[in-house]
Design a protein around this motif. Structure first.
Motif, PDB file in Angstrom:
ATOM      1  N   HIS A  88       0.828  -1.201   0.000  1.00 18.71           N
ATOM      2  CA  HIS A  88       0.000   0.000   0.000  1.00 18.71           C
ATOM      3  C   HIS A  88       0.867   1.258   0.000  1.00 18.71           C
ATOM      4  O   HIS A  88       1.793   1.375   0.816  1.00 18.71           O
ATOM      5  CB  HIS A  88      -0.889  -0.034   1.260  1.00 18.71           C
ATOM      6  CG  HIS A  88      -1.772   1.158   1.402  1.00 18.71           C
ATOM      7  ND1 HIS A  88      -2.969   1.284   0.731  1.00 18.71           N
ATOM      8  CD2 HIS A  88      -1.632   2.295   2.122  1.00 18.71           C
ATOM      9  CE1 HIS A  88      -3.530   2.445   1.048  1.00 18.71           C
ATOM     10  NE2 HIS A  88      -2.742   3.074   1.887  1.00 18.71           N
ATOM     11  N   LEU A  89       0.570   2.188  -0.919  1.00 19.04           N
ATOM     12  CA  LEU A  89       1.298   3.464  -0.961  1.00 19.04           C
ATOM     13  C   LEU A  89       0.634   4.451  -0.016  1.00 19.04           C
ATOM     14  O   LEU A  89      -0.593   4.588  -0.013  1.00 19.04           O
ATOM     15  CB  LEU A  89       1.280   4.030  -2.379  1.00 19.04           C
ATOM     16  CG  LEU A  89       2.240   3.377  -3.375  1.00 19.04           C
ATOM     17  CD1 LEU A  89       1.825   3.705  -4.804  1.00 19.04           C
ATOM     18  CD2 LEU A  89       3.674   3.835  -3.117  1.00 19.04           C
ATOM     19  N   ALA A  90       1.419   5.125   0.785  1.00 24.95           N
ATOM     20  CA  ALA A  90       0.891   6.145   1.689  1.00 24.95           C
ATOM     21  C   ALA A  90       1.748   7.390   1.550  1.00 24.95           C
ATOM     22  O   ALA A  90       2.975   7.299   1.466  1.00 24.95           O
ATOM     23  CB  ALA A  90       0.903   5.640   3.128  1.00 24.95           C
ATOM     24  N   LYS A  91       1.096   8.559   1.515  1.00 21.56           N
ATOM     25  CA  LYS A  91       1.857   9.808   1.369  1.00 21.56           C
ATOM     26  C   LYS A  91       2.268  10.301   2.754  1.00 21.56           C
ATOM     27  O   LYS A  91       1.439  10.469   3.643  1.00 21.56           O
ATOM     28  CB  LYS A  91       1.004  10.863   0.679  1.00 21.56           C
ATOM     29  CG  LYS A  91       1.833  11.910  -0.034  1.00 21.56           C
ATOM     30  CD  LYS A  91       0.964  12.775  -0.937  1.00 21.56           C
ATOM     31  CE  LYS A  91       1.763  13.292  -2.102  1.00 21.56           C
ATOM     32  NZ  LYS A  91       0.938  14.021  -3.069  1.00 21.56           N
ATOM     33  N   GLU A  92       3.569  10.465   2.912  1.00 19.62           N
ATOM     34  CA  GLU A  92       4.085  10.921   4.204  1.00 19.62           C
ATOM     35  C   GLU A  92       5.045  12.070   3.961  1.00 19.62           C
ATOM     36  O   GLU A  92       5.999  11.939   3.201  1.00 19.62           O
ATOM     37  CB  GLU A  92       4.822   9.772   4.916  1.00 19.62           C
ATOM     38  CG  GLU A  92       3.868   8.712   5.449  1.00 19.62           C
ATOM     39  CD  GLU A  92       4.588   7.438   5.861  1.00 19.62           C
ATOM     40  OE1 GLU A  92       5.822   7.449   5.965  1.00 19.62           O
ATOM     41  OE2 GLU A  92       3.890   6.422   6.057  1.00 19.62           O
ATOM     42  N   ASP A  93       4.785  13.209   4.597  1.00 15.67           N
ATOM     43  CA  ASP A  93       5.611  14.406   4.427  1.00 15.67           C
ATOM     44  C   ASP A  93       5.824  14.729   2.944  1.00 15.67           C
ATOM     45  O   ASP A  93       6.939  15.023   2.506  1.00 15.67           O
ATOM     46  CB  ASP A  93       6.978  14.226   5.115  1.00 15.67           C
ATOM     47  CG  ASP A  93       6.816  13.982   6.612  1.00 15.67           C
ATOM     48  OD1 ASP A  93       5.857  14.530   7.194  1.00 15.67           O
ATOM     49  OD2 ASP A  93       7.618  13.216   7.181  1.00 15.67           O
ATOM     50  N   GLY A  94       4.745  14.621   2.178  1.00 21.75           N
ATOM     51  CA  GLY A  94       4.803  15.031   0.779  1.00 21.75           C
ATOM     52  C   GLY A  94       5.390  14.014  -0.182  1.00 21.75           C
ATOM     53  O   GLY A  94       5.445  14.264  -1.377  1.00 21.75           O
ATOM     54  N   ARG A  95       5.847  12.858   0.320  1.00 21.04           N
ATOM     55  CA  ARG A  95       6.332  11.846  -0.637  1.00 21.04           C
ATOM     56  C   ARG A  95       5.673  10.484  -0.379  1.00 21.04           C
ATOM     57  O   ARG A  95       5.268  10.177   0.736  1.00 21.04           O
ATOM     58  CB  ARG A  95       7.861  11.739  -0.638  1.00 21.04           C
ATOM     59  CG  ARG A  95       8.489  11.402   0.692  1.00 21.04           C
ATOM     60  CD  ARG A  95       9.925  10.991   0.489  1.00 21.04           C
ATOM     61  NE  ARG A  95      10.002   9.738  -0.258  1.00 21.04           N
ATOM     62  CZ  ARG A  95      10.983   8.864  -0.104  1.00 21.04           C
ATOM     63  NH1 ARG A  95      11.968   9.102   0.723  1.00 21.04           N
ATOM     64  NH2 ARG A  95      10.994   7.729  -0.793  1.00 21.04           N
ATOM     65  N   TRP A  96       5.604   9.729  -1.451  1.00 23.38           N
ATOM     66  CA  TRP A  96       4.936   8.437  -1.355  1.00 23.38           C
ATOM     67  C   TRP A  96       5.889   7.371  -0.809  1.00 23.38           C
ATOM     68  O   TRP A  96       7.026   7.283  -1.232  1.00 23.38           O
ATOM     69  CB  TRP A  96       4.410   7.987  -2.725  1.00 23.38           C
ATOM     70  CG  TRP A  96       3.257   8.818  -3.172  1.00 23.38           C
ATOM     71  CD1 TRP A  96       3.285   9.856  -4.061  1.00 23.38           C
ATOM     72  CD2 TRP A  96       1.908   8.727  -2.724  1.00 23.38           C
ATOM     73  NE1 TRP A  96       2.035  10.398  -4.194  1.00 23.38           N
ATOM     74  CE2 TRP A  96       1.170   9.727  -3.388  1.00 23.38           C
ATOM     75  CE3 TRP A  96       1.245   7.888  -1.810  1.00 23.38           C
ATOM     76  CZ2 TRP A  96      -0.188   9.920  -3.174  1.00 23.38           C
ATOM     77  CZ3 TRP A  96      -0.115   8.087  -1.601  1.00 23.38           C
ATOM     78  CH2 TRP A  96      -0.813   9.087  -2.276  1.00 23.38           C
ATOM     79  N   ARG A  97       5.366   6.587   0.118  1.00 25.63           N
ATOM     80  CA  ARG A  97       6.146   5.480   0.653  1.00 25.63           C
ATOM     81  C   ARG A  97       5.342   4.197   0.467  1.00 25.63           C
ATOM     82  O   ARG A  97       4.128   4.205   0.614  1.00 25.63           O
ATOM     83  CB  ARG A  97       6.436   5.681   2.141  1.00 25.63           C
ATOM     84  CG  ARG A  97       7.422   6.787   2.390  1.00 25.63           C
ATOM     85  CD  ARG A  97       7.661   6.957   3.884  1.00 25.63           C
ATOM     86  NE  ARG A  97       8.519   8.106   4.119  1.00 25.63           N
ATOM     87  CZ  ARG A  97       9.848   8.079   4.015  1.00 25.63           C
ATOM     88  NH1 ARG A  97      10.459   6.953   3.718  1.00 25.63           N
ATOM     89  NH2 ARG A  97      10.565   9.160   4.232  1.00 25.63           N
ATOM     90  N   HIS A  99       4.304   0.720   1.824  1.00 26.32           N
ATOM     91  CA  HIS A  99       4.240  -0.073   3.055  1.00 26.32           C
ATOM     92  C   HIS A  99       3.782  -1.493   2.736  1.00 26.32           C
ATOM     93  O   HIS A  99       3.183  -1.732   1.697  1.00 26.32           O
ATOM     94  CB  HIS A  99       3.262   0.566   4.045  1.00 26.32           C
ATOM     95  CG  HIS A  99       3.754   1.865   4.582  1.00 26.32           C
ATOM     96  ND1 HIS A  99       4.539   1.958   5.700  1.00 26.32           N
ATOM     97  CD2 HIS A  99       3.591   3.128   4.123  1.00 26.32           C
ATOM     98  CE1 HIS A  99       4.833   3.219   5.918  1.00 26.32           C
ATOM     99  NE2 HIS A  99       4.287   3.963   4.991  1.00 26.32           N
TER     100      HIS A  99
END
Ligand SMILES: [Zn+2]
Length: 177
Positions: A88-97, A99
């Motif tokens: 799953h992609l999650a946006k954290e601090d403006g960038r995609w990570r 998980h």
């Protein structure tokens, strides 16, 4: 070491091999500390699920300890089929990570998938023989050998030394010392 391997070893040792005089919730909070969102989500209702997972993983370590890689692979395939990964992609601090799972994934299925996948990678990488149970019958703790030659049979040098000392004592007694 992979977080999934670490959690698998901890779950087996702390929930099955050596149930401590500590509440299961306290044990699980420590085992899952590698992932703070999991600790935040943890509730008493999760305890039976983690205990069942720990028993399954224990069987995998026992299989691998005895060289039964086919049996270990069967168990891991069953766990993976029942609890597939859910990237799953999650946006954290403006960038995609990327998980392993969405943040709100159910805790026990998520960790079943993470632990089973980590042990499956170990096996598939030709390192199944590095996972095992301590050769001291009175211990039996699960471990993954990360040493260079990968020939560990005991969970710790403490167990290794205890067994060696006992064997030495038996030999001396047999000689009538
Ligand atoms: Zn041991």
């Amino acid at each position: 070491m992979d977080a999934g391997v670490l959690v698998a070893v901890d779950l087996v040792n702390r929930m099955v091999v050596r149930p401590e005089p500590v509440e299961d919730m306290a044990v699980l909070r420590e085992v899952l500390a590698v992932d703070p969102p999991s600790v935040a989500q943890l509730a008493p209702g999760h305890v039976p699920g983690f205990a069942a997972l720990a028993r399954e993983l224990r069987a995998v370590f026992e299989d691998l300890s005895g060289g039964a890689e086919d049996a270990a692979a069967d168990r891991l395939n069953q766990l993976l089929a029942a609890h597939p990964a859910h990237p799953h992609l999650a946006k954290e601090d403006g960038r995609w990570r990327l998980h392993h799972h969405p943040a709100d994934a159910a805790l026990v299925p998520m960790w079943t998938s993470i632990c089973a996948e980590a042990l499956a990678r170990l096996l598939a990488g030709g390192h199944g023989d590095r996972a095992g149970s301590c050769a001291d019958d009175r211990c039996g703790r699960a471990f993954v050998d990360t040493s260079r030659n990968g020939s560990r049979r005991f969970c710790t040098t403490t167990c290794q030394n205890r067994v060696k000392t006992a064997a030495l004592r038996r030999r001396r007694a047999a000689l009538g010392d």
